[in-house]
Write an enzyme that holds these catalytic residues in place. Structure first.
Site, PDB file in Angstrom:
ATOM      1  N   GLU A  68      37.246  28.392  38.059  1.00 48.15           N
ATOM      2  CA  GLU A  68      36.963  28.347  39.323  1.00 48.15           C
ATOM      3  C   GLU A  68      36.717  29.959  39.576  1.00 48.15           C
ATOM      4  O   GLU A  68      37.539  30.700  39.565  1.00 48.15           O
ATOM      5  CB  GLU A  68      37.880  28.069  40.272  1.00 48.15           C
ATOM      6  N   GLU A  96      39.832  35.680  40.491  1.00 44.65           N
ATOM      7  CA  GLU A  96      39.604  36.238  41.881  1.00 44.65           C
ATOM      8  C   GLU A  96      39.632  37.563  41.835  1.00 44.65           C
ATOM      9  O   GLU A  96      40.383  38.301  41.272  1.00 44.65           O
ATOM     10  CB  GLU A  96      40.901  35.507  42.596  1.00 44.65           C
ATOM     11  N   ASP A 119      35.962  40.747  38.968  1.00 44.76           N
ATOM     12  CA  ASP A 119      34.646  40.389  39.974  1.00 44.76           C
ATOM     13  C   ASP A 119      33.777  39.222  38.778  1.00 44.76           C
ATOM     14  O   ASP A 119      33.491  39.816  37.628  1.00 44.76           O
ATOM     15  CB  ASP A 119      33.938  41.523  40.181  1.00 44.76           C
ATOM     16  N   ASP A 146      31.779  33.210  49.658  1.00 47.73           N
ATOM     17  CA  ASP A 146      31.505  34.228  50.925  1.00 47.73           C
ATOM     18  C   ASP A 146      29.960  33.908  51.076  1.00 47.73           C
ATOM     19  O   ASP A 146      29.052  33.990  50.243  1.00 47.73           O
ATOM     20  CB  ASP A 146      31.733  35.535  50.589  1.00 47.73           C
ATOM     21  N   ASP A 197      31.213  25.018  53.536  1.00 48.44           N
ATOM     22  CA  ASP A 197      30.996  24.332  54.929  1.00 48.44           C
ATOM     23  C   ASP A 197      29.665  24.900  55.554  1.00 48.44           C
ATOM     24  O   ASP A 197      29.371  24.502  56.595  1.00 48.44           O
ATOM     25  CB  ASP A 197      32.205  24.813  55.910  1.00 48.44           C
ATOM     26  N   THR A 213      40.127  22.271  48.757  1.00 46.89           N
ATOM     27  CA  THR A 213      40.914  23.744  48.545  1.00 46.89           C
ATOM     28  C   THR A 213      41.394  24.000  49.775  1.00 46.89           C
ATOM     29  O   THR A 213      41.418  23.118  50.632  1.00 46.89           O
ATOM     30  CB  THR A 213      39.496  24.644  48.246  1.00 46.89           C
TER      31      THR A 213
HETATM   32  N1  SAM Z   1      37.940  28.924  46.856  1.00 44.31           N
HETATM   33  C1  SAM Z   1      38.907  29.145  48.038  1.00 44.31           C
HETATM   34  C2  SAM Z   1      38.927  28.016  48.901  1.00 44.31           C
HETATM   35  O1  SAM Z   1      37.847  27.386  48.878  1.00 44.31           O
HETATM   36  O2  SAM Z   1      40.033  27.853  49.654  1.00 44.31           O
HETATM   37  C3  SAM Z   1      38.555  30.503  48.671  1.00 44.31           C
HETATM   38  C4  SAM Z   1      37.535  30.679  49.523  1.00 44.31           C
HETATM   39  S1  SAM Z   1      37.164  32.548  50.056  1.00 44.31           S
HETATM   40  C5  SAM Z   1      36.044  32.388  51.426  1.00 44.31           C
HETATM   41  C6  SAM Z   1      36.182  33.113  48.769  1.00 44.31           C
HETATM   42  C7  SAM Z   1      36.744  33.790  47.621  1.00 44.31           C
HETATM   43  O3  SAM Z   1      35.896  34.234  46.647  1.00 44.31           O
HETATM   44  C8  SAM Z   1      37.633  35.276  48.046  1.00 44.31           C
HETATM   45  O4  SAM Z   1      38.974  35.077  47.679  1.00 44.31           O
HETATM   46  C9  SAM Z   1      36.812  36.080  47.371  1.00 44.31           C
HETATM   47  O5  SAM Z   1      37.858  37.372  47.276  1.00 44.31           O
HETATM   48  C10 SAM Z   1      36.443  35.411  46.084  1.00 44.31           C
HETATM   49  N2  SAM Z   1      35.316  36.165  45.571  1.00 44.31           N
HETATM   50  C11 SAM Z   1      34.002  36.173  46.345  1.00 44.31           C
HETATM   51  N3  SAM Z   1      33.120  36.864  45.419  1.00 44.31           N
HETATM   52  C12 SAM Z   1      33.858  37.162  44.266  1.00 44.31           C
HETATM   53  C13 SAM Z   1      33.317  37.507  43.238  1.00 44.31           C
HETATM   54  N4  SAM Z   1      32.141  38.122  43.043  1.00 44.31           N
HETATM   55  N5  SAM Z   1      34.169  37.596  42.220  1.00 44.31           N
HETATM   56  C14 SAM Z   1      35.593  36.820  42.118  1.00 44.31           C
HETATM   57  N6  SAM Z   1      35.783  36.403  43.286  1.00 44.31           N
HETATM   58  C15 SAM Z   1      35.066  36.433  44.303  1.00 44.31           C
END
Ligand code: SAM
Length: 212
Positions: free
Chosen positions: A43, A68, A95, A117, A153, A191
């Protein structure tokens, strides 16, 4: 999700028994690392990790890796992880752009992208996890019959992904803009973000994509 920086988060992660500290050293050797030939699912952007930890509990014969990029967020996941007795899950603070340096060709069976995001500005489109830039990364390590499962969403990000994914040469195998009232709902694991949006009455979009 970007929590306020938590003092000591990096140090805690560096000492965590649940985090792979040098993931690039495992490239091509993840099955050895897990000590079995079970499929590996990841994930990307796991947030606090509710989804992937629940999957790991439900499916002991699948190996899971949660990724993450923010330490403060991952730290929350590790606190939850410490309360569980699981052998089939690990975490990376990384990343997603670096993932082709971590996984070798055909090493991963499934990629979950949950509530990624949205990066609404056009000039930030390349940062979306369903953009061609990231799909080219996934292409380097996803099995030929592997798939991407994406939930959001965000209607704009969903519409964008329905275009960007086929444009990059992938196939959309299934899609819905109301997951919880669709055939794809069966076995769905929620989630953190999803739980909140469902409570607010927001419909959830989902697509499944493969290379066809
Ligand atoms: N998946 C979880 C949920 O649905 O509850 C968290 C959603 S949150 C809006 C998006 C997560 O993706 C954030 O914690 C962000 O730090 C991580 N994220 C965004 N771009 C990323 C990247 N390029 N590599 C790793 N993590 C990333």
């Amino acid at each position: 999700m970007r929590l306020r920086h938590i003092k000591g988060a990096e140090e805690t992660i560096a000492e965590s028994p649940y985090v792979v500290q040098e993931p690039k050293a495992n490239k091509g050797r993840w099955h050895e690392f897990f000590g079995n030939r079970n499929p590996i699912e990841i994930e990307i952007g796991m947030g606090k990790g509710k989804f992937i930890m629940e999957l790991a509990e439900r499916n002991p014969d699948i190996n899971y890796i949660g990724i993450e990029r923010y330490s403060s967020v991952l730290l929350r996941g590790l606190q939850k992880r410490a309360k569980l007795d699981l052998k089939n899950i690990w975490f990376l603070r990384l990343d997603a752009l670096e993932l082709a340096e971590v996984f070798d060709k055909d090493e991963v069976s499934r990629i979950y992208l949950n509530f990624s995001d949205p990066w609404p500005k056009d000039r930030h489109a390349k940062r979306r996890l369903t953009s061609d830039r990231f799909l080219a990364v996934y292409d380097q390590f996803l099995c030929p019959d592997g798939r991407i499962e994406f939930k959001t969403d965000n209607q704009d990000l969903f519409r964008y992904s329905l275009e960007s994914i086929p444009e990059a040469g992938w196939r959309i195998d299934a899609q819905t803009s109301d997951l919880h009232n669709s055939g794809l709902a069966e076995g769905n694991v929620m989630t953190e973000y999803e739980t909140r949006f469902v409570e607010e009455g927001k419909p959830i979009c989902k697509l499944i994509a493969s290379r066809g």
